[in-house]
Design an enzyme around this catalytic site. Structure first.
Site, short mmCIF file in Angstrom:
data_model
loop_
_atom_site.label_atom_id
_atom_site.label_comp_id
_atom_site.label_asym_id
_atom_site.label_seq_id
_atom_site.Cartn_x
_atom_site.Cartn_y
_atom_site.Cartn_z
N LYS A 1 0.84 -1.20 0.00
CA LYS A 1 0.00 0.00 0.00
C LYS A 1 0.87 1.25 0.00
O LYS A 1 1.62 1.50 0.94
CB LYS A 1 -0.91 0.00 1.23
CG LYS A 1 -1.74 1.27 1.40
CD LYS A 1 -2.49 1.26 2.73
CE LYS A 1 -3.11 2.60 3.05
NZ LYS A 1 -3.76 2.62 4.39
N ASP B 1 -2.54 10.45 3.75
CA ASP B 1 -3.96 10.15 3.82
C ASP B 1 -4.66 11.21 4.66
O ASP B 1 -4.61 11.19 5.89
CB ASP B 1 -4.18 8.76 4.42
CG ASP B 1 -5.66 8.39 4.49
OD1 ASP B 1 -6.46 9.04 3.78
OD2 ASP B 1 -6.00 7.46 5.24
N LYS C 1 -9.92 13.27 8.22
CA LYS C 1 -9.44 12.86 9.54
C LYS C 1 -9.34 14.07 10.45
O LYS C 1 -9.03 15.19 9.99
CB LYS C 1 -8.05 12.23 9.43
CG LYS C 1 -7.95 10.91 8.73
CD LYS C 1 -6.49 10.46 8.68
CE LYS C 1 -6.32 9.14 7.95
NZ LYS C 1 -6.83 8.01 8.73
N ASP D 1 1.57 6.28 6.01
CA ASP D 1 0.54 5.43 5.43
C ASP D 1 1.02 4.70 4.18
O ASP D 1 0.28 3.92 3.60
CB ASP D 1 -0.72 6.23 5.14
CG ASP D 1 -1.98 5.39 5.25
OD1 ASP D 1 -1.95 4.37 5.96
OD2 ASP D 1 -3.00 5.74 4.62
N ASP E 1 -12.10 7.35 3.96
CA ASP E 1 -10.88 7.11 4.74
C ASP E 1 -10.53 5.63 4.78
O ASP E 1 -9.52 5.25 5.36
CB ASP E 1 -11.07 7.65 6.17
CG ASP E 1 -9.74 7.80 6.90
OD1 ASP E 1 -8.69 7.82 6.22
OD2 ASP E 1 -9.75 7.89 8.15
N GLU F 1 -9.49 3.91 2.19
CA GLU F 1 -9.05 3.95 0.79
C GLU F 1 -7.97 2.93 0.46
O GLU F 1 -7.81 2.52 -0.70
CB GLU F 1 -8.54 5.35 0.45
CG GLU F 1 -7.10 5.65 0.84
CD GLU F 1 -6.81 5.55 2.34
OE1 GLU F 1 -5.67 5.20 2.69
OE2 GLU F 1 -7.71 5.82 3.16
N ARG G 1 -7.64 -0.24 1.05
CA ARG G 1 -8.13 -1.52 0.49
C ARG G 1 -8.59 -1.36 -0.94
O ARG G 1 -8.60 -2.32 -1.72
CB ARG G 1 -9.25 -2.06 1.37
CG ARG G 1 -10.53 -1.26 1.41
CD ARG G 1 -11.37 -1.55 2.63
NE ARG G 1 -10.71 -1.05 3.84
CZ ARG G 1 -11.17 -1.24 5.07
NH1 ARG G 1 -12.28 -1.91 5.27
NH2 ARG G 1 -10.52 -0.74 6.11
#
Length: 460
Positions: free
Chosen positions: A228, A233, A240, A251, A310, A312, A314
């Site tokens: 990933k 993010d 967030k 992230d 949020d 995202e 996956r």
């Protein structure tokens, strides 16, 4: 940065590694002055205890490092280097006391203790070198330490300097140095070549979303790694809070861990056909951000209802996993800083993983213990499949209720791995506070366990 051992013929001081029960017997063979010095300083062999030994002229002639009891060492990874802060600068060799079965792990910990992130501020020099203990594969340990240092550097670099462009460059640099080949699909080409969810997540950012594809090796079993690469993010339109956003430079920790792992595989020359896929995006807010309530159609053809922008990671992984599975690799592994639920379940020190392969799971757990890289198997719990099925689309990217968040995320990813033998790691990739061998900041979680399990998993 490159982390290496001192040359075997370098001038060095002897380092005596002592458990508490061994201190008295070691002192019996020493001079009265040495015995008096050690006793006066209260050295008792506990983990973290270190003591320089002065010679007649006051200069150091050696050092002691406490090693604690076996029970104490079970609670401290890299116990030997816990003594390093008490040692003077210089080069050391292990004179006695370090069990041979611990030598490789403790030597690796010593190397990793030399890591410092110095891109923006001069890092303090830690001139405490070690000659590799006898019987360890020094070259392998140097590859592991330097590969982890690469991953740490990437994670520690803020998003202003580690966006999708910089992450792509990092992959290209590794490939260039070690003989890999890289192709990249980015921007609207993602739509043209059917990577709609990678495009949707990253389209609002200043730097174009992309899928980075590194290949290395022409023979042997096929191993595909998927990391990933969400370089920052914000949470997207489901923004967030500030306290949660502050750590989001990490992230892309899954991408950093898989790139470091790929580097190690390449540098070690493992006989595999390696592929590394990194969907690199920034989840930003703009007029073209994807929205809660949108339904995206994935590369696999499955539709996904967006109930939280949020969630995202996956989404980008799903398209990459589908692409990877199309070549039917012998093993596919994804790594991602995917869910806060994983941290609630096992904390920051363990890397939870998921697989349907019992033999692989057992070996990963055993290798994690052997290589000081602890991992913990979590279940692909079939009854929770209904939680990721929203009703108006095939899948839900953020099931309501808040329960079993790491499991439902893993189940979501499994839908895109096809029939490939698959393992998923939901990692934290960050050390919250400094510990022996682990500076505060970016961290490997899982790569050493994976490396240890590859021979059995792939028949190497």
């Amino acid at each position: 940065m490159t982390l290496t051992f001192a040359a075997a013929d370098a001038p060095s001081l002897p380092l005596y590694v002592l458990e508490p029960d061994a201190v008295s017997s070691w002192l019996e063979g020493q001079s009265p002055a040495t015995r008096a010095w050690v006793e006066a300083n209260g050295f008792a062999g506990g983990i973290g205890a270190g003591l320089m030994l002065p010679g007649p002229d006051g200069g150091p002639i050696g050092a002691l490092a406490g090693y604690g009891t076996a029970a104490q060492r079970a609670r401290v990874r890299f116990a030997l280097c816990a003594a390093m802060p008490a040692l003077a600068e210089g080069t050391y060799h292990i004179a006695s006391g370090l069990p041979q079965q611990d030598a490789a792990t403790e030597a690796l910990g010593w190397l990793l203790s030399g890591y410092a992130f110095g891109r923006y501020k001069a890092a303090p020099v830690k001139a405490k070198a070690l000659i590799a203990p006898e019987g360890v594969d020094a070259a392998r340990l140097e590859i592991l330490a330097t590969s982890e240092a690469l991953s740490r550097d990437l994670i520690n670099t803020p998003a202003a300097d580690m966006g999708p462009d910089a992450l792509e460059k990092a992959v290209r640099d590794v490939a260039y140095r070690l003989g890999g080949k890289v192709t990249v699909i980015k921007g609207d080409a993602l739509l043209d070549q059917n990577f709609p969810m990678i495009h949707a997540v990253g389209r609002a950012a200043a730097q174009e979303p992309r899928l980075i594809d590194l290949r290395w090796g022409d023979t042997g079993p096929k191993l595909t790694l998927v990391g990933k690469g969400v370089c920052f993010d914000t949470g997207g339109l489901n923004l967030k809070p500030g306290a949660s956003m502050g750590a989001m430079k990490k992230d892309m920790g899954g991408a950093a861990n898989t790139l470091g792992l790929a580097r190690a595989i390449m540098a070690l020359g493992l006989p595999v056909q390696l592929r590394l896929l990194i969907p690199a995006v920034e989840n930003s807010v703009a007029g073209n951000s994807f929205r809660p309530g949108d339904i995206l159609t994935s590369r696999a053809g499955l539709t996904v209802e967006i109930n939280n922008t949020d969630a995202e990671g996956r989404l980008v992984l799903a398209d990459a996993l589908t692409y990877g599975a199309e070549e039917t690799p012998d093993l596919m592994i994804s790594m991602a800083t995917l869910t806060g639920a994983a941290r609630v379940a096992v904390g920051t020190d363990l890397a939870p993983f998921y697989t349907d392969d019992d033999a692989l799971a057992a070996d990963l757990s055993a290798q994690g213990t052997t290589h000081a890289d602890p991992v913990w198997r979590m279940p692909f719990w079939e009854p929770y499949e209904t939680m990721i099925e929203p009703g108006i689309a095939d899948l839900d990217n953020a099931p309501s209720g808040g329960f079993a968040g790491s499991i439902t995320a893993a189940l979501f990813l499994r839908r895109f791995a096809g029939q490939t033998r698959y393992a998923h790691f939901d990692i934290y990739a960050f050390q919250p506070a400094a510990a022996p061998g682990r500076a505060k900041g970016g961290l490997w979680q899982g790569p050493r366990a994976i490396l240890g399990a590859l021979p059995g998993a792939l028949g190497l």
